[in-house]
Write a protein that holds these residues in place. Structure first.
Motif, PDB file in Angstrom:
ATOM      1  N   PRO A   1      28.329 102.697 -30.952  1.00  0.00           N
ATOM      2  CA  PRO A   1      29.341 102.892 -29.896  1.00  0.00           C
ATOM      3  C   PRO A   1      28.785 102.675 -28.487  1.00  0.00           C
ATOM      4  O   PRO A   1      29.440 102.059 -27.645  1.00  0.00           O
ATOM      5  N   GLU A   2      27.576 103.156 -28.252  1.00  0.00           N
ATOM      6  CA  GLU A   2      26.972 102.973 -26.928  1.00  0.00           C
ATOM      7  C   GLU A   2      26.729 101.489 -26.636  1.00  0.00           C
ATOM      8  O   GLU A   2      26.976 101.012 -25.517  1.00  0.00           O
ATOM      9  N   ALA A   3      26.256 100.759 -27.634  1.00  0.00           N
ATOM     10  CA  ALA A   3      26.033  99.323 -27.464  1.00  0.00           C
ATOM     11  C   ALA A   3      27.346  98.606 -27.185  1.00  0.00           C
ATOM     12  O   ALA A   3      27.425  97.743 -26.299  1.00  0.00           O
TER      13      ALA A   3
ATOM     14  N   ARG B   1      32.217 108.360 -34.141  1.00  0.00           N
ATOM     15  CA  ARG B   1      32.219 108.025 -32.716  1.00  0.00           C
ATOM     16  C   ARG B   1      32.605 106.562 -32.499  1.00  0.00           C
ATOM     17  O   ARG B   1      32.383 105.994 -31.438  1.00  0.00           O
ATOM     18  N   ALA B   2      33.202 105.941 -33.508  1.00  0.00           N
ATOM     19  CA  ALA B   2      33.578 104.527 -33.434  1.00  0.00           C
ATOM     20  C   ALA B   2      34.462 104.257 -32.224  1.00  0.00           C
ATOM     21  O   ALA B   2      35.282 105.091 -31.846  1.00  0.00           O
TER      22      ALA B   2
ATOM     23  N   ILE C   1      36.601  93.766 -30.474  1.00  0.00           N
ATOM     24  CA  ILE C   1      35.420  94.316 -31.148  1.00  0.00           C
ATOM     25  C   ILE C   1      35.797  95.690 -31.693  1.00  0.00           C
ATOM     26  O   ILE C   1      36.293  96.537 -30.948  1.00  0.00           O
ATOM     27  N   VAL C   2      35.556  95.899 -32.983  1.00  0.00           N
ATOM     28  CA  VAL C   2      35.904  97.164 -33.622  1.00  0.00           C
ATOM     29  C   VAL C   2      34.698  97.701 -34.380  1.00  0.00           C
ATOM     30  O   VAL C   2      34.143  97.015 -35.232  1.00  0.00           O
ATOM     31  N   ASN C   3      34.314  98.945 -34.061  1.00  0.00           N
ATOM     32  CA  ASN C   3      33.268  99.636 -34.814  1.00  0.00           C
ATOM     33  C   ASN C   3      33.890 100.280 -36.040  1.00  0.00           C
ATOM     34  O   ASN C   3      34.852 101.045 -35.925  1.00  0.00           O
ATOM     35  N   MET C   4      33.336  99.983 -37.194  1.00  0.00           N
ATOM     36  CA  MET C   4      33.803 100.537 -38.456  1.00  0.00           C
ATOM     37  C   MET C   4      32.728 101.482 -39.004  1.00  0.00           C
ATOM     38  O   MET C   4      31.564 101.400 -38.615  1.00  0.00           O
ATOM     39  N   PRO C   5      33.116 102.345 -39.946  1.00  0.00           N
ATOM     40  CA  PRO C   5      32.126 103.241 -40.558  1.00  0.00           C
ATOM     41  C   PRO C   5      31.076 102.457 -41.344  1.00  0.00           C
ATOM     42  O   PRO C   5      31.225 101.255 -41.572  1.00  0.00           O
ATOM     43  N   GLY C   6      30.052 103.168 -41.780  1.00  0.00           N
ATOM     44  CA  GLY C   6      28.987 102.523 -42.543  1.00  0.00           C
ATOM     45  C   GLY C   6      29.221 102.483 -44.039  1.00  0.00           C
ATOM     46  O   GLY C   6      28.634 101.653 -44.721  1.00  0.00           O
TER      47      GLY C   6
END
Length: 168
Positions: free
Chosen positions: A81-83, A114-115, A125-130
């Motif tokens: 998320p920070e990146a 925290r996505a 751009i979408v952060n997804m879970p691992g």
């Protein structure tokens, strides 16, 4: 056709010590959106490396959406998320909010995600879970909206559509 990139963030995966199981799930999601994955990479949990890859792909003009997997939790190495926040032009908070809301129906641990999601240039751009299971569940939430977001960003449409009713 939607052009997508998949970025898996994993220290062990980047060293070949763990198979990437979530990246293929994201590939399947892209196919559901009638898209193709044109970029794919596994990188370590390093903020500068993640940010540089996201920026390069978004700025290339060759990618409409970047889906990341991994690095959205609470461990010291989780910096996706920070990146992402460091390189986006603006947030699209509803995407991450919708994923968390739906995921909370399945597990209370979803509130620990925290996505984030955002836009850089003409790229979403979408952060997804691992985890592969959580990726699949979150894809089910965002797949109806991502193509429309891309159309709006590219000026193809200027009004919101009723996605469920299939109206524009």
């Amino acid at each position: 056709m939607i052009k997508a990139a998949v970025l898996t963030i994993s220290d062990k995966g980047s060293k070949g010590q763990r198979e990437d199981l979530s990246g293929p799930v994201l590939r399947d999601g892209v196919a559901q959106m009638k898209g193709s994955v044109v970029q794919y990479e596994i990188v370590p949990d390093e903020k500068d490396i993640i940010a540089a890859k996201l920026a390069a792909w978004a700025d290339s003009g060759k990618v409409d959406v970047i889906l990341t997997t991994g690095g959205t939790g609470l461990s010291a190495r989780d910096v996706t998320p920070e990146a992402t926040l460091s390189i986006i032009d603006r947030e699209i908070p509803g995407i991450a909010e919708a994923m968390r809301a739906e995921s909370l129906k399945k597990t209370p641990m979803a509130m620990l995600s925290r996505a984030v999601a955002g836009q850089r240039a003409k790229c979403v751009i979408v952060n997804m879970p691992g985890s592969p299971k959580a990726c699949r569940e979150c894809l089910d939430v965002i797949i109806p909206a991502i193509p429309h977001a891309i159309e709006i960003i590219n000026g193809v449409v200027t009004e919101h559509s009723d996605v469920k009713a299939g109206k524009k």
